[in-house]
Structures are given as C-alpha cells and as structure tokens.
Design an enzyme around this catalytic site. Sequence first.
Site, PDB file in Angstrom:
ATOM      1  N   HIS A  61      24.758  -1.087  45.384  1.00 20.47           N
ATOM      2  CA  HIS A  61      25.639  -0.284  44.571  1.00 20.47           C
ATOM      3  C   HIS A  61      25.201  -0.610  43.357  1.00 20.47           C
ATOM      4  CE1 HIS A  61      28.435   0.525  47.847  1.00 20.47           C
ATOM      5  NE2 HIS A  61      29.093   0.828  47.158  1.00 20.47           N
ATOM      6  N   SER A  62      24.371  -1.740  42.932  1.00 20.91           N
ATOM      7  CA  SER A  62      24.249  -2.036  41.556  1.00 20.91           C
ATOM      8  C   SER A  62      22.885  -1.940  41.300  1.00 20.91           C
ATOM      9  CB  SER A  62      24.772  -3.557  41.194  1.00 20.91           C
ATOM     10  OG  SER A  62      23.933  -4.125  40.249  1.00 20.91           O
TER      11      SER A  62
END
Lengths: 134, 223
Positions: A13-14
Amino acid sequence: MTERQVGVVLVSHSAEVATSVAQMARCLATGGATAAVAAAGGTEDGGIGTSAELIKRAVRAVDTGAGVVVVADLGSAVLTVKALLEDKELPDGTRLADAPFLEGAVGAVVTASAGGDSAAVTAAAEEAYGYRKT
Amino acid sequence: MNTSAAGTPDPLIDTAFVRRWLSLATSAIERKSGWLTELDSAIGDADHGTNMQRGFAAASAAVEKEPSNTPGEVLTHVGRQLISSVGGAAGPLYGTLLRRAGKALGDQPTATPEELCVALRSGVDAVAQLGRSERGDKTMLDSLYPAVEAMGFALGSGAGLLAALAAARTAADEGAAATVPLLARKGRASYLGERSIGHQDPGATSAALLIAAFAEAAEAGAA
C-alpha cells in the site's frame, strides 16, 4: 544456476514500504547476481493504496521469461493482483505467493538470486509462514 | 415483451440499457461520495467515496471514448477500468463482479431479464470467491446476495424486469441497512473487532447504489 532468473515484484500500500523491503531483500541476497526485484507501492499519485498500472509495469520490468513471483501486503494489494491474474493482464508465468510481506519478499529474492525456478521461489516465500518467532 | 402490473412495457436489456446504468451509477456515486467516505471513516480508511468516484468517472470516460457494441462488452469494459482506477479493494471486487457478469452475457446484442439475473449472480459469486468472503461478514455481499436473490425470486414468480429490479433495489437497501449490527470479518474493518458493530458497511452501501442504478435504468428505459 539458470541464466534467466525469476523476477520478484513487491506490492504494498505504501511506495516507501515496497521500495525499502525490496532494498533490504536485495542486501540479504548477497553473493552473485541479485535477481530483478521491482517495487509497486502505493497509488500512481503517490498516495496510500494499490495501483493496477504500477503492478503491471513492475511485473513487465522484471519478466525475463523465467516467471515472476509477486508478494503483496494487505487487502486491495492482494485482491488487485488476483484480479489481474484472473483477467490474464499479467504475463504468463506470473504467480502470487501466499506469503507474509517482508519475510516472503526476503525468501523469494534470496531464492531467485540463487537461481531457483518459479516454484522454488514461490515455495521459499510461502515457507516464511512456518517460521515461528516464539 | 413482459409488462409490469402497472401496464408499463419492460425495456430491452441492450447496450443502451447498460450505458444508462453506468451513467446513473456514476452520478449516484458522485452524489453519495461524501456519505460513503463518512461511513468508511467510521470503520475503514475513509477513502471509499473518493475511490469509487474516481473509478466510475474513469469507467464512464473510457466507455464514452471506446463505445462497446453489446451489453456484455460494456460491463466487461467498466470492470477492467474499475480494477485499474479505484485504488482500493473495491476496485478488484467490483471489477471482478462486472467482468464476470459481462462474460456471462457473452456477445449477444440483448439479454433477457433472466440472463441478466444469472449474469449478476455469477458476478456476485466471483466476488465472494475473490474475497474469500460470505454473507454476514459485513461486506458488499450483504446487499448483493439479497439483491440477486430477490430479482431471481421476482422473475420466477412471473414479474417483469421493472418489478424484478425494483425488488432487487429494496432487498439491497435492506441488506445494506442490516449490516449495522454485524461484526466485520473482512477487510480493514475486521481489525476493529467488536468496534465495527453499530456502523453501516460502506461496501454494502455502495453496492446498493449500483443495484438501485439498474432499477433506475429500467425505469428510464420504460418511460
């Protein structure tokens, strides 16, 4: 050792998490040529989330024809890879490992760098679930 | 052609019908985006409204630019766009629903209400499979399954498209409302455990909007 190594794609997600884990896994896979590792983290505009486009680009970037093993972190990262695989939007020979993100990534990159084939790289990532810490 | 109790003829399920659905769904998502994000801020990561808005805007633009010839093709195209552009778990989930439904419709120029119902049902099953989830987990399935079942039941009882989709809309709304007391078992909300109880699920809510848009597309076509 095979000439063409299996590629590894890390989907988080990052962007920072994906990039840092890729760097750490590369550092731990010392000796000889490190397998190609690509990070597909966050959304295209730099936010937290998942981008199908970044995943497709990362897989194509590390695909040498020997297969690509994808390790993903949570929810939409996992679901997006599965949906892309089901739609045949990723090159043949791409598979999603059922593995914890960081430990799976290290296992996959070390094994790919040692010349393991796609099944061995996937198995190495998945075996990370078996390592108990207590 | 089937006729509703009120004597209104049922519209055809053709490419125009599915495009009407897309346009109505896109504007409903846009109108309710703030609400979806508000629901998601209670138990999720407060991005469902903006994610859905971005995905449907992209899908609408893509379908406009590259016109599809059959209802199945439109749904498949929208599904692919959602996977590419939503940016959250709703992307692959709704994308899979619509792609599977589109494939089930095949390349025929029109579909019967029964065929649409079977196609949607197989799309919902594909969502359950992808998310390894089932009804009662406090997800979009809690409005989608009641909707396709109500539609199937209505058609089986002799109703036409308008009445069947109206029943689906009601069932989806009720299903979304019924997620309030549920404990979340999937997704970000599941980390909250007991604290997920007492909030309506954003995914079940957006799914009900998409089902309502089918009912509206039928009404607009019949008018």
